[in-house]
Design an enzyme around this catalytic site. Sequence first.
Site, short mmCIF file in Angstrom:
data_model
loop_
_atom_site.label_atom_id
_atom_site.label_comp_id
_atom_site.label_asym_id
_atom_site.label_seq_id
_atom_site.Cartn_x
_atom_site.Cartn_y
_atom_site.Cartn_z
N GLU A 1 10.82 -5.44 -3.40
CA GLU A 1 9.99 -6.27 -2.73
C GLU A 1 10.35 -7.57 -2.37
OE1 GLU A 1 6.75 -5.92 -0.80
OE2 GLU A 1 7.21 -8.06 -0.75
N TYR B 1 -31.56 13.07 5.68
CA TYR B 1 -32.63 12.24 6.28
C TYR B 1 -33.55 12.04 5.14
CZ TYR B 1 -37.39 11.30 7.85
OH TYR B 1 -38.49 10.72 8.05
N VAL C 1 15.46 -6.30 0.90
CA VAL C 1 16.59 -5.12 1.19
C VAL C 1 17.16 -5.71 2.53
CG1 VAL C 1 16.83 -3.05 1.96
CG2 VAL C 1 15.55 -3.32 -0.11
N CYS D 1 -6.68 -6.67 3.44
CA CYS D 1 -7.80 -6.44 4.30
C CYS D 1 -8.99 -7.44 3.63
CB CYS D 1 -8.20 -4.93 3.92
SG CYS D 1 -7.13 -3.99 4.15
N TRP E 1 -34.15 13.23 13.23
CA TRP E 1 -32.86 13.25 14.01
C TRP E 1 -31.95 11.91 13.94
CZ3 TRP E 1 -31.80 18.15 16.31
CH2 TRP E 1 -32.90 18.89 16.65
N SER F 1 1.02 -4.76 -4.14
CA SER F 1 -0.18 -3.83 -4.41
C SER F 1 -1.35 -4.78 -4.14
CB SER F 1 -0.54 -3.45 -5.88
OG SER F 1 -1.41 -2.35 -5.87
N ASN G 1 -1.96 4.43 2.04
CA ASN G 1 -1.92 4.92 0.97
C ASN G 1 -1.77 6.44 0.86
OD1 ASN G 1 -3.27 2.62 -1.06
ND2 ASN G 1 -3.86 2.05 0.86
N ALA H 1 0.77 -1.09 0.09
CA ALA H 1 0.25 -0.22 0.04
C ALA H 1 0.84 1.33 -0.20
CB ALA H 1 -1.01 0.05 1.39
P1 FAD Z 1 2.40 -3.85 3.98
O1 FAD Z 1 0.96 -4.12 3.37
O2 FAD Z 1 2.82 -4.97 5.26
O3 FAD Z 1 3.53 -4.31 3.05
C1 FAD Z 1 4.86 -4.34 3.39
C2 FAD Z 1 5.64 -4.77 2.32
O4 FAD Z 1 7.25 -4.65 2.42
C3 FAD Z 1 5.41 -6.29 2.23
O5 FAD Z 1 4.82 -6.76 0.94
C4 FAD Z 1 6.74 -6.98 2.77
O6 FAD Z 1 7.10 -8.07 1.97
C5 FAD Z 1 7.67 -5.85 2.10
N1 FAD Z 1 9.00 -5.91 2.84
C6 FAD Z 1 9.24 -5.89 4.05
N2 FAD Z 1 10.50 -5.94 4.59
C7 FAD Z 1 11.22 -5.96 3.28
C8 FAD Z 1 12.49 -5.89 2.91
N3 FAD Z 1 13.49 -5.70 3.84
N4 FAD Z 1 12.91 -5.92 1.52
C9 FAD Z 1 11.76 -5.89 0.66
N5 FAD Z 1 10.51 -5.76 0.87
C10 FAD Z 1 10.17 -5.66 2.33
N6 FAD Z 1 -6.62 -2.22 7.19
C11 FAD Z 1 -7.66 -1.49 7.13
O7 FAD Z 1 -7.54 -0.13 7.25
N7 FAD Z 1 -9.03 -1.96 7.14
C12 FAD Z 1 -8.98 -3.32 7.26
O8 FAD Z 1 -10.41 -3.82 7.01
C13 FAD Z 1 -7.94 -3.95 7.24
N8 FAD Z 1 -8.06 -5.37 7.38
C14 FAD Z 1 -6.68 -6.23 7.24
C15 FAD Z 1 -6.82 -7.72 7.30
C16 FAD Z 1 -5.80 -8.36 7.57
C17 FAD Z 1 -6.05 -9.96 7.57
C18 FAD Z 1 -4.41 -7.79 7.51
C19 FAD Z 1 -3.41 -8.68 7.47
C20 FAD Z 1 -4.16 -6.39 7.39
C21 FAD Z 1 -5.57 -5.60 7.43
N9 FAD Z 1 -5.35 -4.03 7.33
C22 FAD Z 1 -6.69 -3.56 7.34
C23 FAD Z 1 -4.27 -3.55 7.65
C24 FAD Z 1 -3.74 -3.01 5.96
O9 FAD Z 1 -3.71 -4.15 5.18
C25 FAD Z 1 -2.24 -2.54 6.27
O10 FAD Z 1 -2.30 -1.36 6.95
C26 FAD Z 1 -1.72 -2.15 5.14
O11 FAD Z 1 -1.54 -3.21 4.19
C27 FAD Z 1 -0.36 -1.36 5.38
O12 FAD Z 1 0.41 -1.29 4.04
P2 FAD Z 1 2.13 -1.04 4.16
O13 FAD Z 1 2.36 -0.86 2.65
O14 FAD Z 1 2.45 -0.10 5.17
O15 FAD Z 1 2.61 -2.47 4.64
#
Ligand code: FAD
Length: 468
Positions: free
Chosen positions: A32, A446, A80, A42, A454, A38, A322, A10
């Site tokens: 990655e 409403y 990384v 959730c 209300w 991408s 995002n 994200a």
């Molecule tokens: P991530 O999505 O964790 O992505 C990080 C990426 O970095 C991963 O692909 C990982 O492989 C990569 N990475 C890590 N270390 C390294 C490295 N050293 N080198 C290269 N790549 C690396 N949020 C909501 O708002 N509403 C919801 O309903 C919701 N439901 C969820 C349900 C589940 C089951 C889960 C697991 C999460 C949910 N979330 C929800 C949370 C949401 O998915 C996260 O907040 C969001 O994905 C965060 O995005 P991010 O890019 O910060 O991290």
Amino acid sequence: MTFVVVGGDAAGMSAASKARREAPDREIVVFEKGQWVSYGACGLPYYIKGEIQSLEDLVSVTPEQFREERDIDLRTGHEVVDIDPGDRTVTARNDDGEVTVEYDDLLVATGAESVVPSIEGTDREGVYTLGSMTDGKELREFVARSRESSPVEQPDSGPACHFLETCEGAVGIVGGGYIGVEMAEALAANDFEVHLFQRGDRVLKGFSEATSERVADHLREQDVALYLNAEVRAFDGGEAVEAVVTADERVEVEMALLGTGVRPRTDLAEAAGIELGPTGAIAADEYRETSAPDVYAAGDCAEVEHVVTGDPDYVPLALTANRHGRAIGQTVTGDPTEGGAVAGTAAVKAFDVEAARTGVLDHEEARAAGFDPVTETIEAKSRAGYYPEDGTVTVTLTADRGTGRVLGASLASGYGEGAVHRSHAVVAAVTEGVTVPELSNYDLAYAPPFNTTWDPILTAAKVLGGQL
Ligand code: FAD
């Protein structure tokens, strides 16, 4: 000018995509470590439930589209392993060895990892977490395997399996947060007998007590066996898990899911000397820049500012990842853009109940931020009394007694009866520092199929206004 991104979900891909739109000629490299980019984690509970057929459906832009249509140098399968802010380099490892690239700007978007509590038996087969696409795939495969080996006979009507009767396929969920609750629904829908263990005295502890109670009552109505104040001490078994053990119970299960929270993935940043904040996540300023020049952090690995308290907070949710990623994409292409504070807004569906929360509800937290909190909870009709299909909405509203400022809200209603969408009015009030009397004068829409004249939000504001 190279913009390097670590982490392709994200936060990382929002930043890379925005930077590409703003700067068509800029070199953008994304590392990655996995194969998925991408993706919408959730949606995983609904994939495991069976409502979403394929993991690919959770992907919004494919690696090929990023490479071919957006001209982003996306390197999957590259972990990384080092960031050197002095030399301004990043080193990644893949199956063929190591590659080092220089950056002008760098984004750390490494996300969070599932917390595995240090109790006996978490390494047994059949103990799962749900933090990644791979976890989701494994859980769905477990569901398919288990249902194949012990199919549940579908009766003509009514639930396929009642937990008070003996039924093949009991599962244990540890943790009553949103993942635990969503997975209770997903597993029950696959005819498992679901046992949900919560260490504290209520589920969804970031929501109000009234919301927690409504969700807990509904879980029980759906035959989820709910154990409150039940700290899990071990997962018994041989090679595979056979039982979840608490101080008072030993519940036989064929699978256990840990929904015990997440922690920010900060190892890489820490090793590079980048500062962490008081929450343990990566500290960043309003432009999401860390203590290292031109190194940014966003998403689940980073801290955010809370809009009510002004303090650093850790709220690992998708929109923030995002939004902050997008702001960084804009900043590194010459248009400095603040990421913005968060209100801690969250939503969850539990079978036929929906719930939302925003702002500060906890009185201790509010006092620590200098407020004098006062809270009221009301229950009101979700639609006009004469309209068919009426239900109720439970609204908890918290404000500061001195100034009348709205601090937070928690809502619950039947699914489709508007708790989540109603919460958005309070998000606006919380974000803009609106007072309770001002909120009670909001000109909300409403019509009988949607609410009463209300709206329950206005009623809650009027009642809380009386207290102030
Ligand atoms: P991530 O999505 O964790 O992505 C990080 C990426 O970095 C991963 O692909 C990982 O492989 C990569 N990475 C890590 N270390 C390294 C490295 N050293 N080198 C290269 N790549 C690396 N949020 C909501 O708002 N509403 C919801 O309903 C919701 N439901 C969820 C349900 C589940 C089951 C889960 C697991 C999460 C949910 N979330 C929800 C949370 C949401 O998915 C996260 O907040 C969001 O994905 C965060 O995005 P991010 O890019 O910060 O991290």
